[in-house]
Scaffold this motif. Structure first.
Motif, PDB file in Angstrom:
ATOM      1  N   PRO A  23       0.780  -1.371   0.001  1.00 26.94           N
ATOM      2  CA  PRO A  23      -0.081   0.099   0.125  1.00 26.94           C
ATOM      3  C   PRO A  23       0.781   1.259  -0.057  1.00 26.94           C
ATOM      4  O   PRO A  23       2.107   1.227   0.467  1.00 26.94           O
ATOM      5  N   ILE A  24       0.200   2.412  -0.437  1.00 32.69           N
ATOM      6  CA  ILE A  24       1.005   3.636  -0.388  1.00 32.69           C
ATOM      7  C   ILE A  24       1.354   4.179   0.770  1.00 32.69           C
ATOM      8  O   ILE A  24       0.411   4.581   1.637  1.00 32.69           O
ATOM      9  N   PRO A  25       2.509   4.335   1.048  1.00 30.37           N
ATOM     10  CA  PRO A  25       2.757   4.943   2.544  1.00 30.37           C
ATOM     11  C   PRO A  25       2.528   6.656   2.714  1.00 30.37           C
ATOM     12  O   PRO A  25       2.089   6.991   1.663  1.00 30.37           O
ATOM     13  N   LYS A  26       2.659   7.296   3.871  1.00 30.04           N
ATOM     14  CA  LYS A  26       2.433   8.505   3.994  1.00 30.04           C
ATOM     15  C   LYS A  26       3.570   9.359   3.636  1.00 30.04           C
ATOM     16  O   LYS A  26       3.402  10.441   3.328  1.00 30.04           O
ATOM     17  N   VAL A  27       4.751   8.688   3.417  1.00 30.68           N
ATOM     18  CA  VAL A  27       5.963   9.588   3.208  1.00 30.68           C
ATOM     19  C   VAL A  27       6.565   8.852   2.077  1.00 30.68           C
ATOM     20  O   VAL A  27       6.669   7.789   1.735  1.00 30.68           O
ATOM     21  N   ASP A  28       7.452   9.802   1.379  1.00 26.38           N
ATOM     22  CA  ASP A  28       8.482   9.375   0.288  1.00 26.38           C
ATOM     23  C   ASP A  28       9.646   8.404   1.177  1.00 26.38           C
ATOM     24  O   ASP A  28       9.946   8.560   2.205  1.00 26.38           O
ATOM     25  N   SER A  29      10.394   7.586   0.404  1.00 25.48           N
ATOM     26  CA  SER A  29      11.426   7.054   0.708  1.00 25.48           C
ATOM     27  C   SER A  29      12.753   7.413   0.006  1.00 25.48           C
ATOM     28  O   SER A  29      12.547   8.177  -0.754  1.00 25.48           O
ATOM     29  N   ALA A  30      13.683   6.796   0.350  1.00 25.08           N
ATOM     30  CA  ALA A  30      15.238   7.074  -0.475  1.00 25.08           C
ATOM     31  C   ALA A  30      15.928   5.984  -0.330  1.00 25.08           C
ATOM     32  O   ALA A  30      15.878   5.128   0.582  1.00 25.08           O
ATOM     33  N   ILE A  31      16.911   5.573  -1.341  1.00 26.22           N
ATOM     34  CA  ILE A  31      17.721   4.823  -1.382  1.00 26.22           C
ATOM     35  C   ILE A  31      19.152   5.325  -0.942  1.00 26.22           C
ATOM     36  O   ILE A  31      19.577   6.322  -1.553  1.00 26.22           O
ATOM     37  N   ILE A  32      19.877   4.753   0.396  1.00 34.03           N
ATOM     38  CA  ILE A  32      21.177   5.264   0.451  1.00 34.03           C
ATOM     39  C   ILE A  32      22.034   4.018   0.186  1.00 34.03           C
ATOM     40  O   ILE A  32      21.500   2.645   0.477  1.00 34.03           O
ATOM     41  N   SER A  33      23.162   4.196   0.140  1.00 33.69           N
ATOM     42  CA  SER A  33      24.253   3.096   0.056  1.00 33.69           C
ATOM     43  C   SER A  33      25.537   3.437   1.129  1.00 33.69           C
ATOM     44  O   SER A  33      25.793   4.733   1.386  1.00 33.69           O
ATOM     45  N   LEU A  34      26.058   2.536   1.664  1.00 33.78           N
ATOM     46  CA  LEU A  34      27.026   2.387   2.617  1.00 33.78           C
ATOM     47  C   LEU A  34      28.196   1.454   2.172  1.00 33.78           C
ATOM     48  O   LEU A  34      28.028   0.360   2.036  1.00 33.78           O
ATOM     49  N   THR A  35      29.467   2.062   2.046  1.00 27.44           N
ATOM     50  CA  THR A  35      30.689   1.362   1.530  1.00 27.44           C
ATOM     51  C   THR A  35      31.618   1.313   2.497  1.00 27.44           C
ATOM     52  O   THR A  35      32.062   2.414   2.882  1.00 27.44           O
ATOM     53  N   PHE A  36      31.562  -0.029   3.215  1.00 27.32           N
ATOM     54  CA  PHE A  36      32.209   0.012   4.426  1.00 27.32           C
ATOM     55  C   PHE A  36      33.741   0.116   4.351  1.00 27.32           C
ATOM     56  O   PHE A  36      34.404  -0.233   3.432  1.00 27.32           O
ATOM     57  N   LYS A  37      34.589   0.459   5.593  1.00 29.68           N
ATOM     58  CA  LYS A  37      36.046   0.806   5.530  1.00 29.68           C
ATOM     59  C   LYS A  37      36.459   0.764   6.832  1.00 29.68           C
ATOM     60  O   LYS A  37      35.609   0.869   7.847  1.00 29.68           O
ATOM     61  N   ASN A  38      37.706   0.859   7.119  1.00 26.15           N
ATOM     62  CA  ASN A  38      38.200   0.719   8.508  1.00 26.15           C
ATOM     63  C   ASN A  38      39.110   1.857   8.758  1.00 26.15           C
ATOM     64  O   ASN A  38      39.624   1.786   9.816  1.00 26.15           O
ATOM     65  N   ASN A  39      39.134   2.956   8.133  1.00 23.92           N
ATOM     66  CA  ASN A  39      40.228   3.948   8.262  1.00 23.92           C
ATOM     67  C   ASN A  39      39.844   4.684   9.542  1.00 23.92           C
ATOM     68  O   ASN A  39      40.954   5.191  10.294  1.00 23.92           O
ATOM     69  N   ASN A  40      38.417   4.971  10.185  1.00 22.94           N
ATOM     70  CA  ASN A  40      38.515   5.659  11.314  1.00 22.94           C
ATOM     71  C   ASN A  40      38.284   4.920  12.428  1.00 22.94           C
ATOM     72  O   ASN A  40      38.692   4.893  13.658  1.00 22.94           O
ATOM     73  N   ILE A  41      37.912   3.499  12.184  1.00 21.19           N
ATOM     74  CA  ILE A  41      38.006   2.618  13.221  1.00 21.19           C
ATOM     75  C   ILE A  41      39.319   2.313  13.956  1.00 21.19           C
ATOM     76  O   ILE A  41      39.486   2.018  15.346  1.00 21.19           O
ATOM     77  N   VAL A  42      40.210   2.254  13.163  1.00 20.77           N
ATOM     78  CA  VAL A  42      41.454   2.040  13.894  1.00 20.77           C
ATOM     79  C   VAL A  42      42.287   3.200  14.646  1.00 20.77           C
ATOM     80  O   VAL A  42      43.047   3.008  15.265  1.00 20.77           O
ATOM     81  N   LEU A  43      41.403   4.287  14.664  1.00 17.19           N
ATOM     82  CA  LEU A  43      41.896   5.324  15.255  1.00 17.19           C
ATOM     83  C   LEU A  43      41.228   5.586  16.606  1.00 17.19           C
ATOM     84  O   LEU A  43      41.604   6.348  17.281  1.00 17.19           O
TER      85      LEU A  43
END
Length: 270
Positions: free
Chosen positions: A180-200
């Motif tokens: 059914p049609i929801p009350k709001v619009d949606s969006a597609i997002i993508s996450l490309t994972f990395k560990n640059n920050n995690i090691v800090l």
């Protein structure tokens, strides 16, 4: 027979073939991937995923969908898991289903609105096991997640996403594309994972929790928010002096490197 979406599971089905192809293309051309789909519903997306990738694991809470999916998909590279996604041990699941250590693993989902945050933070927790995530979510949440410092929607979710991954707002999906049609619009997002920050940092979960507390009151200065965490304004002031961070700044104008430096200095006093 038309399948009725169940409100208690936050179900909204998509069937537009062009939209489905556009979403799947974000996962890239590497067919040798393990794909985990959360909430496959009637399988419009699932069928195309199975045709393109080496293995697809579909996690579905609605037991009525099992027979529908199994009748549509008979491929050996399709695994159906009947479970509440919040109870799935993703680490064990991935270790069990990966064909080899070098195989990429991606998550995709038309996310139920009522558990969007829970799924996001569970995904962050297994970032080291993932290559990419492609999520459809409520547009306003997607805007917050993809916001950058200085923007009105920038908050702790924005920082957490940036900490773990390269985040991207892919495109908006009109509410008219769903049944059914929801009350709001949606969006597609993508996450490309990395560990640059995690090691800090010494503990990524503690870092994310720390940042969340700093955003408890966005209208307050970073000094006041940090004082609440330390329970001592003098100590908070000393921390900010040591890293050279302006005490009058508010959380929404602070960038990733500053948050990391602030957390690391704070960790020294515990």
């Amino acid at each position: 027979m038309e399948i009725q979406a169940k409100k208690k599971f936050g179900q909204n089905f998509i069937s537009d073939e062009n939209l489905i192809n556009k979403i799947i293309n974000i996962l890239g051309d590497d067919s040798n991937q393990l794909i985990i789909e959360i909430g496959p519903g009637t399988g419009a997306l699932t069928q195309k995923l199975v045709n393109k990738f080496d293995k697809v694991v579909a996690i579905e809470i609605d037991e009525d969908m099992e027979s529908i999916l199994r009748s549509k998909i008979s491929s050996e590279n399709f695994i159906f898991v009947l479970s509440d996604v919040l109870e799935v041990n993703f680490k064990e699941l991935i270790q069990k289903e990966k064909s080899n250590d070098n195989q990429k693993v991606s998550i995709i989902s038309n996310m139920p609105y009522y558990i969007t945050s829970e799924i996001l933070f569970r995904t962050f927790e297994i970032n080291d096991l993932l290559d990419k995530a492609v999520f459809m979510m409520q547009k306003e949440v997607a805007v917050r997640l993809c916001a950058n410092k200085g923007e009105n929607n920038y908050n702790n979710l924005s920082v957490a996403a940036e900490f773990y991954a390269d985040k991207k707002y892919e495109f908006t999906v009109s509410k008219g594309m769903f049944r059914p049609i929801p009350k709001v619009d949606s969006a597609i997002i993508s996450l490309t994972f990395k560990n640059n920050n995690i090691v800090l940092v010494d503990d990524s979960k503690k870092f994310v929790s720390f940042v969340r507390k700093l955003f408890n009151n966005k209208r307050k200065t970073i000094l006041n928010n940090l004082s609440t965490i330390t329970a001592n304004k003098e100590i908070a002031s000393e921390i900010l002096d040591k890293i050279g961070l302006d005490k009058s700044k508010r959380p929404e104008v602070i960038g990733m490197n500053e948050f990391i430096n602030l957390y690391n200095e704070f960790s020294k006093i515990k």
